[in-house]
Design a protein around this motif. Sequence first.
Motif, mmCIF file in Angstrom:
data_model
loop_
_atom_site.group_PDB
_atom_site.id
_atom_site.type_symbol
_atom_site.label_atom_id
_atom_site.label_comp_id
_atom_site.label_asym_id
_atom_site.label_seq_id
_atom_site.Cartn_x
_atom_site.Cartn_y
_atom_site.Cartn_z
ATOM 1 N N THR A 185 0.829 -1.198 0.000
ATOM 2 C CA THR A 185 0.000 0.000 0.000
ATOM 3 C C THR A 185 0.867 1.253 0.000
ATOM 4 O OG1 THR A 185 -1.653 -1.209 1.296
ATOM 5 C CG2 THR A 185 -1.869 1.193 1.206
ATOM 6 N N THR A 236 7.621 -0.899 6.465
ATOM 7 C CA THR A 236 7.580 0.300 5.626
ATOM 8 C C THR A 236 8.898 0.440 4.866
ATOM 9 O OG1 THR A 236 6.081 1.449 7.130
ATOM 10 C CG2 THR A 236 7.360 2.812 5.607
ATOM 11 N N ARG A 259 -0.257 11.346 -2.196
ATOM 12 C CA ARG A 259 0.760 10.319 -2.031
ATOM 13 C C ARG A 259 2.050 10.799 -2.682
ATOM 14 N NH1 ARG A 259 -2.288 8.850 1.186
ATOM 15 N NH2 ARG A 259 -3.451 6.888 1.305
ATOM 16 N N GLU A 297 3.850 0.440 2.377
ATOM 17 C CA GLU A 297 3.677 -0.490 3.494
ATOM 18 C C GLU A 297 3.493 -1.902 2.942
ATOM 19 O OE1 GLU A 297 0.843 -1.101 7.465
ATOM 20 O OE2 GLU A 297 0.286 0.325 5.903
ATOM 21 N N LYS A 304 1.712 4.949 0.850
ATOM 22 C CA LYS A 304 1.351 5.803 1.968
ATOM 23 C C LYS A 304 1.761 7.244 1.680
ATOM 24 C CE LYS A 304 -0.368 2.604 4.572
ATOM 25 N NZ LYS A 304 -1.784 2.618 4.959
#
Length: 527
Positions: A133, A484, A526, A147, A135
């Motif tokens: 994902t 992360t 983003r 992530e 972030k």
Amino acid sequence: MSAPNVSSTFPDAIGDRLAGSVTTVGDRDPLWVRTPFTKDTLGAVPACQPADVDEAVANARDVQASWADRPIEDRAAVLQRFADSVLANRSELLDIVQLEAGKSRFDAHVEVLDVVLTADYYARTGPTHLAPTRKSAGVPLLTKAVEHYDPVGVVGLIEPWNYPLTLAISDMLPALLAGNAAVLKPAEATPFCALRAVELLEEAGVPEGLVQVVTGYGDTVGERLVASVDFLTFTGSTATGRAVAATAGEHLVDTSLELGGKNPALVFADADLGDAVRGLVHGSFANAGQLCIAFERIFVERSVYDEFLTRFVDATESLALGADLSFDYDVGSLIAEHQLETVETHVADARERGATVHTGGRRRADVGPLCYEPTVLTDVPDDASVAREETFGPVVTIAPFDDPDAAVERANATDYGLHASVWTDDRARGEAVARRIEAGSVSVNDAYLSMWASTDAPMGGVGDSGIGRRHARHGIEKYTHAQTVTTQRVHPLVPVDALPNDVAAAAATWGVRALRRLRRLDPFERG
């Protein structure tokens, strides 16, 4: 030790066959499994020791890495094949669940369907839940932040006897999909459900050894299991949950604990009483009340209290109590003598304190050695055991209320907070009242099945009802570590050599102010 008489009703001697699939380090004493229906012996499993836990965890670790390396879509396909297999073997699974747990066939059927729905849900949504994902980055355009979700490794599961298929397997499925191995410790009373389900998992494509089953007594193997795994899921009593949490804390093992409940229902005067009675009779007496989200306290607005009570008692008396493998009975047996003793003690204490027994209130040995009639109590004082403690049996108390605020206060007058129900024709009011009840889930105009079937919504408790959630994104993310990864596109975020520190600090302050303005314009940006 010689074997007791083994029941001839256990289909195809599956108990003896499955017991042989448990791997142990050496010879172990047998743990005899009996059916609550008759107390006949179904078969035996090994009473494993701590050394067996060590071997099971080690074997699971050996297989886990290669399983995690498979694409998640492949793992999802295994779950779908498993769901197909559960449906194809439905009749056999119903027999095993009933014979081990003593429940009615309809209640056993709910378990089978739950496993299918859970497998299907995570097979469909798990790859999205666990997809990398993007972030919001520290410095938009210059920094990229992603992530990732990695499996924790080996997940331990200590599961109870009341829903031996659902709780053993449905909790495990998202852990497997996330790339973990699993070591399952089923309840002493109900190991064969878990063993048969693991067979079906392996037939569907789960690698042999990825799921290990450790049978035996909790006080012998439980502590070692908690200390040896990377995540622990436990479902059971609050007292045992505290002990599990203490051991997990010593070893820094993360946990998800679903514990007890003293669940309330509120029935308002404008509710459809027919619906409320049907829903709450089922919600109170499903699995003979041996259900963490069953209702033990019902509060009814006084203007409809008498009518509700009359209809509820009539509906309770119409329930068929029985102990066999047919669909003819609504309520089955309690699991064991200790559970029956708790029910009898709570009802006797309530009677001594002036409570009224409207129906039920007695053991039915003529039906089965552990059967107890569905029981409705009123006029129960607040200091009675049945008003304060979890009964976990076919007993419900009903009381009137005049003020809705007072009703919510009474609903919240417990250390537990697992589930609740609100009944009203005004759905907006029902939802508003639900938000005031201190529970992990609340159903409006339903008992609990709509909540349980909503696999895309989290389920769990607050207070003494536990920590953590099953179902939804929460139910699979808990079995992962989040990592992360940030990538800087231009230069590292360090002071520029040519600038004095005070100038660099001023420039950074200006940049933070500009960044705040940018994010107010586009909070979802983003990098």
